[in-house]
Design a protein around this motif. Structure first.
Motif, PDB file in Angstrom:
ATOM      1  N   VAL A 116       0.800  -1.229   0.147  1.00  0.00           N
ATOM      2  CA  VAL A 116      -0.089   0.046  -0.202  1.00  0.00           C
ATOM      3  C   VAL A 116       0.763   1.112   0.127  1.00  0.00           C
ATOM      4  N   VAL A 117       2.098   1.087   0.963  1.00  0.00           N
ATOM      5  CA  VAL A 117       2.815   2.276   0.933  1.00  0.00           C
ATOM      6  C   VAL A 117       3.547   2.560  -0.573  1.00  0.00           C
ATOM      7  N   GLY A 118       3.680   1.474  -0.985  1.00  0.00           N
ATOM      8  CA  GLY A 118       4.445   1.407  -2.386  1.00  0.00           C
ATOM      9  C   GLY A 118       3.867   2.136  -3.404  1.00  0.00           C
ATOM     10  N   ILE A 119       2.364   1.680  -3.273  1.00  0.00           N
ATOM     11  CA  ILE A 119       1.556   2.090  -4.320  1.00  0.00           C
ATOM     12  C   ILE A 119       1.048   3.790  -4.070  1.00  0.00           C
ATOM     13  N   VAL A 120       1.017   4.038  -2.896  1.00  0.00           N
ATOM     14  CA  VAL A 120       0.952   5.439  -2.699  1.00  0.00           C
ATOM     15  C   VAL A 120       2.053   6.394  -3.148  1.00  0.00           C
TER      16      VAL A 120
END
Length: 221
Positions: free
Chosen positions: A207-211
């Motif tokens: 999720v952090v990577g996508i954001v």
């Protein structure tokens, strides 16, 4: 010499979404198994009993520093230190990602523990003072996985050599594994708590990577 952040030529967001979905499915499976007493949670008592019987003074001496580093105080100090280091090197985007990832995982830990409210192993088996929070998932495993995972991610999207990228990934996996297993060894958590911590850590990292890829779109620093 500073490493630069490299924007991937291919869009990694579909891959990260797929990985997050798979990890979330594993977490859900573990959560259901703990609630209903199905496999693999049914083996938790046996694993804990084996860990207690296998205790050795040298292993205990290693387990304690590991579990302290993966605790709230240890990870807070490590995060602040690493964010300060990144800011001094001019990598403010990396500092922002790390701080946001750790803050989010800390909040998620509290919420998930309250949702599942699973009891910890018996204090008769415990080495150390009893913990006041619930058992599922393991916050040490979750938050340590996020911390080392973000740092490994920085290496993976940098101009570091392939060898260094592999070493960073291996080191992150070993660190997360060591901290998680120390929680079982000291009888603070069941094995499924630790497995769930690792699974939700992977979800959150994705999720952090996508954001980061969607919002920050980091340029060369």
């Amino acid at each position: 010499m500073q490493q630069t952040i490299v924007v991937p030529q291919r869009d990694l967001r579909p891959f990260l979404t797929l990985m997050a979905t798979a990890a979330a499915a594993v977490f859900a499976w573990l959560a259901v198994s703990t609630e209903l007493g199905y496999s693999p949670a049914v083996y938790d008592p046996a694993v804990t009993a084996w860990a207690v019987q296998a205790r050795h003074a040298l292993v205990t001496a290693v387990a304690w520093p590991l579990t302290h580093l993966g605790g709230t105080l240890g990870l807070t100090l490590l995060t602040l230190t690493m964010c300060a280091f990144l800011l001094l090197r001019g990598h403010w985007r990396r500092a922002l990602v790390l701080a946001g990832a750790m803050l989010g995982s800390s909040l998620l830990t509290v919420v998930l523990k309250l949702v599942f409210a699973r009891a910890r192993p018996s204090t008769a088996l415990l080495l150390g003072e009893p913990a006041s929070s619930w058992s599922f998932p393991s916050g040490h495993s979750f938050n340590t996985g996020v911390f080392v995972g973000v740092l490994a991610g920085f290496a993976l999207v940098s101009t570091a050599s392939p060898t260094r990228k592999v070493l960073a990934t291996v080191a992150a996996c070993l660190a997360a594994t060591a901290v998680g297993l120390s929680r079982v060894y000291l009888a603070y958590h069941w094995l499924t708590d630790v497995l769930a911590g690792w699974a939700i850590a992977l979800v959150w990292l994705c999720v952090v990577g996508i954001v980061a890829l969607t919002v920050l779109r980091p340029r060369q620093e």
